[in-house]
Design a protein around this motif. Structure first.
Motif, PDB file in Angstrom:
ATOM      1  N   ALA A 236       0.847  -1.197   0.000  1.00  0.00           N
ATOM      2  CA  ALA A 236       0.000   0.000   0.000  1.00  0.00           C
ATOM      3  C   ALA A 236       0.876   1.238   0.000  1.00  0.00           C
ATOM      4  O   ALA A 236       1.924   1.276   0.654  1.00  0.00           O
ATOM      5  CB  ALA A 236      -0.898   0.011   1.232  1.00  0.00           C
ATOM      6  N   HIS A 286      -3.955   6.007   4.028  1.00  0.00           N
ATOM      7  CA  HIS A 286      -3.924   5.154   2.841  1.00  0.00           C
ATOM      8  C   HIS A 286      -4.350   5.985   1.637  1.00  0.00           C
ATOM      9  O   HIS A 286      -5.420   6.579   1.629  1.00  0.00           O
ATOM     10  CB  HIS A 286      -4.873   3.977   3.050  1.00  0.00           C
ATOM     11  CG  HIS A 286      -4.674   2.847   2.089  1.00  0.00           C
ATOM     12  ND1 HIS A 286      -4.788   2.995   0.730  1.00  0.00           N
ATOM     13  CD2 HIS A 286      -4.385   1.530   2.292  1.00  0.00           C
ATOM     14  CE1 HIS A 286      -4.567   1.826   0.137  1.00  0.00           C
ATOM     15  NE2 HIS A 286      -4.326   0.924   1.061  1.00  0.00           N
ATOM     16  N   LEU A 290      -2.417   1.036  -4.593  1.00  0.00           N
ATOM     17  CA  LEU A 290      -1.863  -0.203  -4.040  1.00  0.00           C
ATOM     18  C   LEU A 290      -1.293  -1.085  -5.149  1.00  0.00           C
ATOM     19  O   LEU A 290      -1.504  -0.846  -6.341  1.00  0.00           O
ATOM     20  CB  LEU A 290      -2.902  -0.948  -3.211  1.00  0.00           C
ATOM     21  CG  LEU A 290      -4.248  -1.285  -3.852  1.00  0.00           C
ATOM     22  CD1 LEU A 290      -4.171  -2.594  -4.619  1.00  0.00           C
ATOM     23  CD2 LEU A 290      -5.324  -1.388  -2.772  1.00  0.00           C
ATOM     24  N   GLY A 337      -8.446  -1.653  -0.075  1.00  0.00           N
ATOM     25  CA  GLY A 337      -7.221  -1.696   0.712  1.00  0.00           C
ATOM     26  C   GLY A 337      -7.269  -2.644   1.889  1.00  0.00           C
ATOM     27  O   GLY A 337      -6.231  -2.986   2.458  1.00  0.00           O
TER      28      GLY A 337
END
Length: 458
Positions: A236, A286, A290, A337
């Motif tokens: 990530a 985040h 990814l 994620g």
């Protein structure tokens, strides 16, 4: 179980694949069992010791080898409804009449030409974005690589009545009976469509995933080389959090097994909100960019019989958001994620803020269309200033893209601005220059900033 059976039958009647129905069923059982999806602060530790993109340095051969095994996938299911759009947000023009879609294609083409590799570009479209997107991509006849498709289709699922968990029935607008299952449907859609196996058979090993409305997430060969070098099954991209990021998802470490997990805002209990928002403890958010190893994903899907063990996000809202008297419904969702917890050995990398440029509102759009950002020869958007100004436009008059375009004539110069706040019914002519902190107050009647005006604030 009649309510579940009705929902399953509705999905089958709509032609959805059995794998998507199995995933929906697994989440339905979580919901039925009272799962909240909450991740308590007491069960996690902060993420620390993250690698940094600033340290990446590879020779051209290494970059070429990694790029030759990588595929770029853009999530393109959004209609831009928050901006009043009824077509794919990625079709909005951003710079020099180039749309998100055009810039993404140009970014991928630049890597292909620079390194001499066949870098595939695929879009995960929704039922509502597919036709318009493929029509726009028809302008690029050399975009497809071999027999690989340009897109695959995101699934959809029934919205459920909050009181009975039965599928919603809304004859006034049947489209409101359905919802997307969240970005985690990426894994199901890749598998059920056959695209995952097609990519593997074509010799590709790694996938770079990001939202189509995030033009900062350029296909970066150095990032490709880094991910290949790690040998990790999944990674990530994270950024340092600021006070503006406390509502976004962030990575934490699960105490029970030491695995990285994603905690979204909806998964934070009220009593944990203060601790979760502490930027000195939970330092990274985040970016929704990814990476994963296609072989590792294939193995996990096989082991899980097509249904990855992901946490539920229970999203409750009105059936008709424009009608407060309409029933409450639940959308079963999961975050893309969140799959980081599935992969043993998953990792993270801290990236520069430049890789996170999402466009969620017309405030964001005004910044990207202004002179604050330039498009480089690699078609990457780069800020011309160290401190990007903030923009806050009155949503009553600028929130919808049609009203925004009618009221704002570009170019608008914000490169010398610290902030621009607009309250009320204002419009802007061409070549308006904003300097410092400027606030335009609501004067109770339409006002116009004439072309060439210099607005100076503090």
């Amino acid at each position: 179980m009649k309510a579940l059976a009705d929902a399953q039958d509705k999905m089958r009647s709509d032609g959805l694949p059995e794998q998507a129905i199995d995933v929906f069923t697994a989440f339905y059982h979580q919901l039925e069992g009272g799962a909240s999806g909450l991740i308590p602060e007491a069960e996690v530790e902060p993420l620390t010791d993250v690698a940094s993109i600033a340290s990446l340095d590879y020779d051209e051969d290494t970059l070429r080898r990694a790029a030759a095994e990588t595929v770029v996938i853009k999530l393109n299911g959004g209609l831009g409804t928050t901006m009043g759009m009824q077509q794919a947000k990625s079709l909005l023009p951003i710079k020099h009449r180039l749309s998100f879609l055009d810039l993404i294609v140009d970014q991928v083409t630049h890597v292909r030409q620079t390194l001499g590799v066949d870098l595939p570009l695929l879009f995960m479209n929704s039922f509502r974005t597919r036709d318009d997107t493929l029509a726009a991509l028809a302008r690029y006849p050399k975009l497809a690589v071999g027999d690989l498709p340009l897109d695959f289709l995101q699934n959809r699922e029934p919205r459920l009545r909050a009181d009975t968990l039965e599928p919603v029935e809304w004859p006034a607008d049947p489209s409101l009976e359905w919802c997307p299952p969240g970005h985690a449907d990426l894994y199901t859609a890749l598998d059920a469509s056959g695209v995952l196996d097609q990519l593997i058979e074509a010799g590709y090993r790694y996938a770079s995933i990001s939202n189509a409305d995030n033009l900062g997430a350029v296909p970066d060969p150095a990032m490709m080389a880094w991910f290949a070098e790690t040998g990790a099954p999944y990674a990530a991209e994270v950024c340092r959090r600021t006070p503006a990021d406390v509502k976004g998802g962030h990575l934490v470490v699960r105490r029970s097994d030491g695995r990285l997990i994603l905690r979204e805002t909806a998964q934070i209990a009220p009593e944990d909100r203060k601790a979760a928002a502490d930027l000195t403890v939970h330092r990274y958010f985040h970016t929704n960019n990814l990476w994963f190893d296609l072989h590792a994903l294939r193995a996990e899907l096989d082991k899980a019989e097509g249904v990855l063990d992901l946490p539920l996000i229970r999203n409750q809202k009105k059936v008709d958001p424009t009608d407060s008297s309409s029933p409450d419904c639940i959308q079963i969702e999961s975050a893309m994620g969140a799959a980081i917890s599935v992969f043993e050995g998953a990792t993270a990398i801290e990236v520069d803020r430049a890789r996170f440029l999402p466009v969620k509102t017309t405030d964001d759009l005004m910044l990207l269309r202004s002179d604050v950002y330039d498009v480089g020869p690699d078609y990457q958007l780069r800020a011309r200033v160290d401190d990007v100004p903030s923009v806050e436009l009155d949503k009553r008059f600028f929130g919808a893209i049609g009203e925004f375009d009618r009221r704002v004539q570009f170019p608008v110069s914000l490169v010398y601005a610290s902030s621009l706040t607009v309250r009320g019914d204002w419009s802007f002519g061409e070549s308006v220059i904003v300097r410092g902190d400027v606030v335009l107050e609501d004067e109770g009647r339409p006002r116009h900033v004439a072309s060439g005006t210099v607005l100076s604030g503090i």
